[in-house]
Write a protein that holds these residues in place. Structure first.
Motif, mmCIF file in Angstrom:
data_model
loop_
_atom_site.group_PDB
_atom_site.id
_atom_site.type_symbol
_atom_site.label_atom_id
_atom_site.label_comp_id
_atom_site.label_asym_id
_atom_site.label_seq_id
_atom_site.Cartn_x
_atom_site.Cartn_y
_atom_site.Cartn_z
ATOM 1 N N ASP A 110 55.574 36.048 42.395
ATOM 2 C CA ASP A 110 54.735 36.113 41.194
ATOM 3 C C ASP A 110 53.708 34.983 41.126
ATOM 4 O OD1 ASP A 110 56.176 33.854 40.485
ATOM 5 O OD2 ASP A 110 57.486 34.912 39.104
ATOM 6 N N THR A 111 53.765 34.050 42.101
ATOM 7 C CA THR A 111 52.805 32.935 42.145
ATOM 8 C C THR A 111 52.227 32.827 43.543
ATOM 9 O OG1 THR A 111 53.992 31.694 40.447
ATOM 10 C CG2 THR A 111 52.472 30.460 41.837
ATOM 11 N N LEU A 112 50.913 32.866 43.639
ATOM 12 C CA LEU A 112 50.221 32.712 44.926
ATOM 13 C C LEU A 112 49.426 31.418 44.890
ATOM 14 C CD1 LEU A 112 49.363 33.831 47.699
ATOM 15 C CD2 LEU A 112 47.471 34.998 46.535
ATOM 16 N N TYR A 139 43.576 40.266 42.902
ATOM 17 C CA TYR A 139 44.438 39.724 41.849
ATOM 18 C C TYR A 139 43.695 39.596 40.526
ATOM 19 C CZ TYR A 139 47.274 38.751 45.917
ATOM 20 O OH TYR A 139 48.009 38.882 47.072
ATOM 21 N N SER A 140 42.943 40.605 40.189
ATOM 22 C CA SER A 140 42.142 40.571 38.967
ATOM 23 C C SER A 140 42.995 40.613 37.705
ATOM 24 C CB SER A 140 41.154 41.738 38.959
ATOM 25 O OG SER A 140 41.858 42.977 39.035
ATOM 26 N N SER A 141 44.252 41.032 37.825
ATOM 27 C CA SER A 141 45.103 41.168 36.635
ATOM 28 C C SER A 141 46.009 39.961 36.406
ATOM 29 C CB SER A 141 45.973 42.426 36.754
ATOM 30 O OG SER A 141 46.819 42.350 37.896
ATOM 31 N N ILE A 142 45.744 38.844 37.075
ATOM 32 C CA ILE A 142 46.577 37.660 36.874
ATOM 33 C C ILE A 142 46.444 37.162 35.434
ATOM 34 C CG2 ILE A 142 46.445 36.939 39.286
ATOM 35 C CD1 ILE A 142 44.424 34.804 38.376
ATOM 36 N N THR A 143 47.481 36.486 34.963
ATOM 37 C CA THR A 143 47.462 35.944 33.602
ATOM 38 C C THR A 143 47.330 34.425 33.574
ATOM 39 O OG1 THR A 143 49.876 35.845 33.583
ATOM 40 C CG2 THR A 143 48.842 37.854 32.730
ATOM 41 N N SER A 144 47.548 33.767 34.729
ATOM 42 C CA SER A 144 47.456 32.306 34.789
ATOM 43 C C SER A 144 46.640 31.894 36.011
ATOM 44 C CB SER A 144 48.857 31.695 34.865
ATOM 45 O OG SER A 144 48.794 30.284 34.963
ATOM 46 N N VAL A 171 51.998 39.400 41.554
ATOM 47 C CA VAL A 171 51.446 38.065 41.328
ATOM 48 C C VAL A 171 50.742 37.998 39.974
ATOM 49 C CG1 VAL A 171 49.594 36.494 42.046
ATOM 50 C CG2 VAL A 171 51.231 37.313 43.716
ATOM 51 N N ARG A 172 51.136 37.021 39.162
ATOM 52 C CA ARG A 172 50.506 36.798 37.871
ATOM 53 C C ARG A 172 49.927 35.390 37.740
ATOM 54 N NH1 ARG A 172 50.434 41.218 38.352
ATOM 55 N NH2 ARG A 172 51.353 42.891 37.106
ATOM 56 N N THR A 173 50.271 34.507 38.692
ATOM 57 C CA THR A 173 49.751 33.144 38.673
ATOM 58 C C THR A 173 49.037 32.862 39.987
ATOM 59 O OG1 THR A 173 51.543 32.365 37.243
ATOM 60 C CG2 THR A 173 50.329 30.695 38.491
ATOM 61 N N LEU A 174 47.789 32.423 39.899
ATOM 62 C CA LEU A 174 46.986 32.103 41.075
ATOM 63 C C LEU A 174 46.585 30.637 41.014
ATOM 64 C CD1 LEU A 174 45.452 33.028 43.627
ATOM 65 C CD2 LEU A 174 43.537 33.643 42.132
ATOM 66 N N ILE A 175 46.908 29.882 42.080
ATOM 67 C CA ILE A 175 46.620 28.447 42.134
ATOM 68 C C ILE A 175 45.773 28.170 43.371
ATOM 69 C CG2 ILE A 175 47.606 26.125 42.208
ATOM 70 C CD1 ILE A 175 50.203 27.322 41.112
ATOM 71 N N SER A 196 59.696 33.429 44.643
ATOM 72 C CA SER A 196 58.759 33.547 43.526
ATOM 73 C C SER A 196 57.367 32.996 43.848
ATOM 74 C CB SER A 196 59.315 32.820 42.297
ATOM 75 O OG SER A 196 59.446 31.437 42.554
ATOM 76 N N ARG A 197 57.289 32.041 44.789
ATOM 77 C CA ARG A 197 56.003 31.412 45.111
ATOM 78 C C ARG A 197 55.687 31.561 46.593
ATOM 79 N NH1 ARG A 197 52.926 26.553 43.120
ATOM 80 N NH2 ARG A 197 54.304 26.704 41.319
#
Length: 374
Positions: free
Chosen positions: A72-74, A121-126, A96-100, A44-45
């Motif tokens: 789903d997390t980068l 990743y313009s469509s990330i939600t977090s 990917v929906r979470t970018l850190i 997932s990450r």
């Protein structure tokens, strides 16, 4: 016996092992019922650190493209420009929906990296940023406002090396063309210079997303907290404020206008400067929707005050302010004092109850005060 359990129970078991990689791998090899969820948690990450393991993992996903959709997390940590650009250009994670992002210290050296992340990743939600430096406000604002689907934004130590005094006068920035995500509902900030710039931008541009949960951490400068509270006064239902020195000078005035609050959490240290601030916060809470209040004090301070080794005047002041809040609250209000687990080792539950009755007599007598370990 395992296969007889409902599938949702098996998935909950695997989800609770999220941080234990070895256990997840064991579950994946145990039986087919555990394999799909274990594989999802294992992949997932994806963390980019630019070492041998990162390169090996990139190669692994290249050879196993069926696993890419599980990511789903980068997380990008202290990047090297040439390596990260190569990885981002050759490996895309469509789910990917979470970018850190951690420790992007030189904007000029990683401009290509950030542009690539923003495009791919313009469509990330977090989005979560920690210890980031930008060269100026227009670069920072252009970055954070480019993600139009954000529902969660976390900012820690976001700084600018050149911060203009007037955002409207900043060359190349058009406030009308930089709308913040209209779906933003969770916002966690400190009061670093970049966060202050974001608050000023939102105030000047007159944009206010429907933020429901607002988390503000300790500060010793600026007044971003007041601006954020004012911006979201009509939508915010949950607020968490952590303060060391009691310098949220104008937060009490802003809190009075937040009439939708249902949950409030206040973290503080028992110092001369913070106790009056806590009193002001409690006095300012007048939302008719308020149902839960949590107070969190550092373990050593709470232990010393409960055992009477220091004056309990500060706790009695808070006790009085809590009772006043109870009388103003039209509904059923639950008040919790969070006690760290370390406290349990030096005091029994009965002793804690006894000390609570001594230090918070008015609240305990009315049965509104609860305590719990965390």
């Amino acid at each position: 016996m395992v296969v007889a359990l409902p599938q949702e129970v098996l998935e909950d078991i695997v989800d609770n092992l999220d941080s234990d990689i070895r256990a997840l791998r064991t579950c994946a090899l145990t039986c087919r019922a555990l394999l799909p969820r274990s594989r999802k948690r294992l992949h997932s990450r994806f963390t980019i650190r630019f070492n041998t393991k990162t390169k090996e993992r990139v190669k692994f996903y290249t050879e196993h493209p069926d696993l890419i959709d599980f990511v789903d997390t980068l997380e990008v940590y202290r990047p090297n420009g040439q390596n990260v650009t190569h990885i981002l250009q050759n490996t895309t994670f469509p789910q990917v929906r979470t970018l850190i992002l951690h420790e992007l210290r030189m904007w000029s050296g990683v401009r290509g990296i950030v542009d690539s992340l923003r495009t791919t990743y313009s469509s990330i939600t977090s989005l979560s940023l920690e210890n980031i430096s930008f060269d100026e406000s227009n670069a920072w604002l252009a970055f954070v406002t480019s993600f139009r689907s954000l529902s969660s934004l976390t900012l820690r130590q976001v700084n600018e090396t050149q911060r203009p005094t007037n955002l409207k006068a900043t060359t190349g920035i058009n406030l009308a063309l930089l709308p913040i995500s209209p779906s933003l509902q969770y916002l966690s900030v400190d009061c670093s210079s970049g966060v202050v710039a974001l608050a000023e931008f939102m105030k000047q541009a007159k944009v206010s997303p429907p933020v429901r949960t607002l988390v503000i951490n300790s500060t010793n400068r600026h007044n971003a907290h007041e601006m954020f509270l004012t911006l979201f006064k009509n939508t915010v239902t949950r607020i968490s404020i952590a303060e060391k020195w009691g310098q949220f000078k104008d937060s009490d005035h802003a809190l009075r206008e937040c009439h939708q609050l249902r949950e409030v959490a206040v973290g503080f240290q028992l110092r001369d400067g913070t106790v009056p601030w806590v009193e002001n916060v409690l006095t300012s809470l007048n939302s008719p929707e308020l149902r839960e209040l949590r107070l969190k004090v550092t373990s050593s301070e709470l232990l010393v005050h409960l055992r009477g080794k220091k004056s309990s005047k500060s706790l009695s002041q808070i006790d009085k302010a809590l009772v006043g809040l109870l009388f103003r609250s039209p509904g059923e209000l639950k008040v919790f004092i969070d006690i760290p687990v370390s406290h349990r080792r030096v005091a029994s539950l009965s002793e804690v109850t006894t000390q609570m009755q001594k230090r918070f007599p008015k609240c305990m007598a009315r049965g509104i005060l609860n305590f719990r370990y965390f």
